[in-house]
Write an enzyme that holds these catalytic residues in place. Structure first.
Site, PDB file in Angstrom:
ATOM      1  CD  GLU A 293       0.319  -0.879   3.277  1.00  0.00           C
ATOM      2  OE1 GLU A 293       1.452  -0.355   4.057  1.00  0.00           O
ATOM      3  OE2 GLU A 293       0.545  -2.077   2.755  1.00  0.00           O
ATOM      4  CG  ASP A 294       4.712   0.796   0.994  1.00  0.00           C
ATOM      5  OD1 ASP A 294       4.208   0.048   0.185  1.00  0.00           O
ATOM      6  OD2 ASP A 294       5.875   0.409   1.893  1.00  0.00           O
ATOM      7  CE1 TYR A 295       6.018   1.878  -7.250  1.00  0.00           C
ATOM      8  CE2 TYR A 295       3.941   1.175  -7.396  1.00  0.00           C
ATOM      9  CZ  TYR A 295       4.892   1.378  -7.750  1.00  0.00           C
ATOM     10  OH  TYR A 295       5.085   1.647  -9.151  1.00  0.00           O
TER      11      TYR A 295
END
Length: 466
Positions: A293-295
């Site tokens: 999710e960070d990317y």
């Protein structure tokens, strides 16, 4: 060829003009010079080219067969990797470890801390946020279960620091297959401040870390995503040094160059975003179907014209439970994620490692010019380790807590085992994370599998804020 003829003839042709007597016979008559351009053939144009270039073209035509072209391409590729080392080193000097001054006009920050389980460094890591030197922030601790043993650690810190605004949120909200996103959703909805910082439980924050990230965020009106480049806090032991050397060399090199080139390479272990900008992308809940999710946070923001950057201070990982085996599993998990998100990396990624790129350069130069494979590979290793050590010195910004001999030993061990980690990751694409197993579709979306463990379900925020 007409344009080329005109340029050459401008200097080569003879010009004929009227005599000076004719030119002054009358003041009202102005004579226009007449230029005569002789024809120049293509062969004459080629004769004007530098001899070295012409001979070089002939050599390429006569000698560059299929294998030579492959060898030359490989040497060029590795030469680009050498340049990547240089860019990463100088960019680290330019970007990292700058002093930041307090600014009371900066927005408030809501720090979201998803936590599962505990270790002996958890108290130290969490307390580093309670002692942050920032004028306006809140701490939101997220747990899947009220039985988690780390809850008592958080409660003791809240009691010790009553002046810090802190809450404990339980059981999350089911918005997708990613348990971390589910866990963070109540905190995201409860966040009071314009800036949201997602920080893993194993991160130790410098006193000015939040200030540094917020300052970077507000440095440009279009900035919406700021991450700390992953690194490690100094710890004792072989396993800790192993992890620190990886994040100070191989990982740091690609992360720095990616940010220098404007490529999205966000890490979620310490990532700050403008909440309003993420809401415009659909909010955190939109990314519950992705494991990385960070990317995808950063990708969605930059696709809307927002900017992403790294702050000046690295993220200091401080887990007490790291081992070489757990590290290999972690790196293998990241490889699987990258391949699922960008399948072309299956070809490119293993080629950029030190050993494989060294073999490419050694055999390429041997085929093209007869150079010694062993000497070329040895020089390649020497250049790589010197540049990696220089980069890690910049990342560390101080003395190491291990000897140069240990650095060389760990560096060689990691580089020569890297191809095997990649092969293992490709052959076993299922991702094991915490107590869950995942399979990913192309593009990074989570898909269920027959052997997947059930992702913990979540309930509404009303179940508890403490």
């Amino acid at each position: 060829m007409e344009a080329a003829n005109e340029v050459v003839n401008l200097f080569a042709s003879q010009a004929t003009t009227p005599s000076s007597l004719d030119a002054v016979t009358t003041l009202e008559t102005v004579s226009t010079p007449t230029f005569i351009f002789p024809e120049v053939s293509d062969s004459q144009i080629l004769q004007l080219m530098p001899a070295t270039l012409y001979s070089g073209m002939n050599w390429l035509r006569d000698h560059l067969d299929g294998f030579s072209l492959l060898a030359l391409s490989g040497c060029i590729f590795v030469s680009v990797l050498y340049l990547v080392h240089i860019i990463a080193f100088f960019y680290s000097i330019y970007r990292l470890h700058h002093k930041v001054e307090p600014d009371p006009t900066l927005p408030g920050v809501s720090v979201i801390k998803p936590i599962v389980g505990t270790d002996k460094n958890l108290y130290q890591n969490l307390e580093s946020f309670f002692t942050s030197q920032y004028h306006s922030f809140e701490l939101l601790f997220c747990f899947h279960s009220e039985e988690d043993e780390a809850i008592e650690v958080v409660r003791s810190l809240i009691k010790k620091h009553p002046n810090i605004e802190a809450k404990i949120l339980f059981e999350g909200e089911p918005v997708g297959m990613n348990p971390k996103v589910n866990n963070m959703m109540p905190a995201y909805r409860a966040a009071r401040y314009p800036l949201v910082l997602i920080s893993d439980s194993a991160i130790f924050m410098r006193p000015d870390g939040i200030l540094d990230m917020a300052t970077t965020m507000m440095s440009h009106e279009k900035m919406a995503s700021v991450t700390q480049i992953p690194y490690c806090k100094d710890r004792q032991g072989f396993h800790a040094a192993f992890e620190q050397i990886f994040f100070g060399t191989s990982h740091a090199r690609l992360y720095l160059v990616g940010n220098f080139l404007g490529v999205v390479c966000s890490s979620g272990m310490s990532s700050m975003m403008k909440k309003s900008a993420l809401d415009e992308c659909g909010g955190m809940e939109k990314f519950g179907e992705y494991l990385a999710e960070d990317y995808f946070f950063a990708k969605a923001l930059t696709s809307r014209g927002c900017k992403a950057a790294i702050s000046t201070h690295p993220a200091l990982q401080n887990s007490a439970s790291v081992t070489v085996l757990s590290f290999f599993n972690r790196i293998g998990r990241w490889i699987k994620l990258r391949i699922a998100m960008m399948p072309h990396l299956m070809v490119v990624e293993p080629l950029q490692d030190c050993v494989t790129s060294g073999l490419i350069m050694a055999f390429g130069l041997n085929y093209l010019g007869g150079y010694s494979v062993y000497k070329t590979f040895g020089l390649h290793l020497f250049y790589w380790i010197v540049m990696d050590f220089s980069l890690m010195t910049s990342m560390q910004n101080g003395k190491f807590n291990f000897t140069p001999f240990l650095f060389v030993f760990i560096w060689l061990f990691r580089e020569f085992t890297s191809p095997f980690i990649f092969i293992k990751a490709v052959l076993a694409p299922t991702i094991v994370w915490r107590n869950n197993k995942f399979k990913l579709s192309w593009g990074g979306r989570i898909r269920t599998s027959k052997n997947s463990q059930k992702v913990p379900e979540a309930v509404s925020l009303s179940k508890g804020a403490v």
